[in-house]
Design a protein around this motif. Sequence first.
Motif, short mmCIF file in Angstrom:
data_model
loop_
_atom_site.label_atom_id
_atom_site.label_comp_id
_atom_site.label_asym_id
_atom_site.label_seq_id
_atom_site.Cartn_x
_atom_site.Cartn_y
_atom_site.Cartn_z
N VAL A 247 0.88 -1.23 0.30
CA VAL A 247 0.15 0.13 0.01
C VAL A 247 0.87 1.12 0.10
N ALA A 248 1.74 1.28 0.81
CA ALA A 248 2.75 2.14 1.02
C ALA A 248 3.53 2.69 -0.59
N GLU A 249 3.78 1.69 -1.03
CA GLU A 249 4.61 1.73 -2.23
C GLU A 249 3.55 2.18 -3.42
N ALA A 250 2.63 1.66 -3.51
CA ALA A 250 1.36 2.18 -4.31
C ALA A 250 1.06 3.61 -4.05
N GLU A 251 0.93 4.07 -2.84
CA GLU A 251 0.87 5.47 -2.60
C GLU A 251 2.07 6.49 -3.29
N ALA A 252 3.29 5.86 -2.94
CA ALA A 252 4.33 6.58 -3.38
C ALA A 252 4.45 6.85 -5.03
N GLU A 253 4.03 5.34 -5.83
CA GLU A 253 4.10 5.50 -7.35
C GLU A 253 2.66 6.52 -7.65
N THR A 254 1.57 6.75 -6.91
CA THR A 254 0.47 7.45 -7.28
C THR A 254 0.90 8.85 -7.22
N ALA A 255 1.82 9.40 -5.90
CA ALA A 255 2.00 10.59 -5.75
C ALA A 255 3.15 10.96 -6.95
N ALA A 256 3.89 9.98 -7.52
CA ALA A 256 4.64 10.37 -8.67
C ALA A 256 3.97 10.75 -9.86
N ARG A 257 2.81 9.98 -10.14
CA ARG A 257 2.04 10.25 -11.14
C ARG A 257 1.19 11.61 -10.96
N ARG A 258 1.10 12.08 -9.70
CA ARG A 258 0.42 13.29 -9.59
C ARG A 258 1.43 14.38 -9.98
N ILE A 259 2.58 14.19 -9.85
CA ILE A 259 3.58 15.22 -10.17
C ILE A 259 3.53 15.38 -11.61
N ARG A 260 3.54 14.49 -12.35
CA ARG A 260 3.62 14.39 -13.97
C ARG A 260 2.09 15.15 -14.35
N ARG A 261 0.98 14.67 -13.55
CA ARG A 261 -0.16 15.27 -14.04
C ARG A 261 -0.13 16.82 -13.74
N GLU A 262 0.46 17.61 -12.66
CA GLU A 262 0.46 18.91 -12.29
C GLU A 262 1.24 19.55 -13.33
N GLN A 263 2.43 18.94 -13.70
CA GLN A 263 3.21 19.48 -14.62
C GLN A 263 2.43 19.60 -15.96
N ILE A 264 1.89 18.59 -16.45
CA ILE A 264 0.95 18.77 -17.57
C ILE A 264 0.09 19.97 -17.43
N GLU A 265 -0.55 19.84 -16.59
CA GLU A 265 -1.60 20.90 -16.03
C GLU A 265 -1.22 22.32 -16.37
N ALA A 266 0.22 22.63 -16.25
CA ALA A 266 0.82 24.03 -16.39
C ALA A 266 1.08 24.45 -17.71
N ARG A 267 0.95 23.30 -18.61
CA ARG A 267 0.90 23.82 -20.04
C ARG A 267 -0.40 24.54 -20.52
N PRO A 268 -0.30 25.33 -21.34
CA PRO A 268 -1.51 25.74 -22.14
C PRO A 268 -2.65 24.84 -22.63
N ASN A 269 -3.81 25.31 -22.29
CA ASN A 269 -5.04 24.20 -22.90
C ASN A 269 -5.64 24.66 -23.74
N VAL A 270 -5.54 24.07 -24.88
CA VAL A 270 -6.05 24.56 -26.24
C VAL A 270 -7.42 24.07 -26.58
N SER A 271 -8.16 25.28 -26.86
CA SER A 271 -9.65 24.91 -27.28
C SER A 271 -10.07 25.37 -28.91
#
Length: 416
Positions: A247-271
């Motif tokens: 469970v702790a390892e899965a939480e760490a992996e999920t936290a790493a994926r959240r970093i990538r998600r937040e980094q992508i959210e910083a890019r301009p969102n095109v419509s």
Amino acid sequence: MNSLKRRLPLVAAGCVLAVAAWDVGPARADPAPAYETLLQRIGQTPARQEAQALLEAAEARLHQAGVRPNPELAVRADGVLGGKPYAGWGEAEISLDVTQNLELGGRRGARIDVARAEAGISALRRDLTDAETVARLALTYAEAEAAERRFALAEEALALALADARAAMALVEEGREPLLRGIQAETEAAAARISTEEARAERDAAFARLTAVAMLPTPVTSVGDGLLDRTSPTFPDSGETSLTVRVAEAEAETAARRIRREQIEARPNVSASVGVTRYQAEDATALTFGVSMPLPLFDRNRGNIDAARAEHRAAEARVTGARMAEAAERSAALARLRVSANRVAVGDMGVTSAEEAYRLSRLGFEAGRISQLELRSTRSALIAARDAAVEARLARVRAEVDLARLQGRAPFEGGR
């Protein structure tokens, strides 16, 4: 001598009252279901149902994460209801636009990755809840059985105290022991009665806990096929990671994926938008196209990125701590399990020796060769040895429960 004759009926009356109180007890009902039967009902426990509901919620969020955003429909009218020549609708420009968020840059994929990782954590937590519920059930079951045995031993100790009191009174009547010995025997019988009542209360409390943990419809009043006499099954320690660490390892992996998600959210969102415009003055219609994106002048999502990185560091620290704790707990559980087997064997030998010592002491006391103090000492040693034997078996159950939890199996799985 008259004082002695007046005192002896009091001693006898006290013993008779103790015997009467000892014989009165509640009627026993059917024993609790077998341990294996209760294991099959783990899915009905509130903790398991809560964990399953949380897993279903995480799976629903995973499904939702894969859904594309809805398009936006906009209607706009320009050049109307103003001054000349726009007083009416003759010069109006009416537009109908449909705008779609394109989610470029991997936004949707990152969102799905995080949701999938969170669903995996929920599944592991459900399994961990099952393991903890099974461990609690096994331990509660064994504690109820131990409390029942302690009450039975307290009843036996009371019977021995009463028998010794009767023997002491017989010697007092014969003039071979002073009246003080009879009074002491009566006091010991009263103390044994109090201990019996305390053991009864502990047994009833243990039965109540088992009834609650096992979610039984009727209160438990006895334990039949218990766990105290079962030998722990032999399972090789494969060193497989425990559910807590996973469970702790899965939480760490999920936290790493959240970093990538937040980094992508910083890019301009095109419509992108497409529409049609009606020009009333020219009696003409034309298509319109457009692309829009925010300018990252003020908000570049730095705070969320830094927070996600800090949460990842915290999760990594939890993994390190969980791995260290698991290694220590696994070694301790294996050691306790090995020692508990020897402790049970030694405890049984101690009971046998104490029983023989008490038997010989009783014969010597009745023959007048040993004192009441020596008899009391051997009786106390017998009671302590029997209690120690029960505690040794309960310690073996605790060690088996701890090791089974670390190995990801049910306690006493495949053992008898």
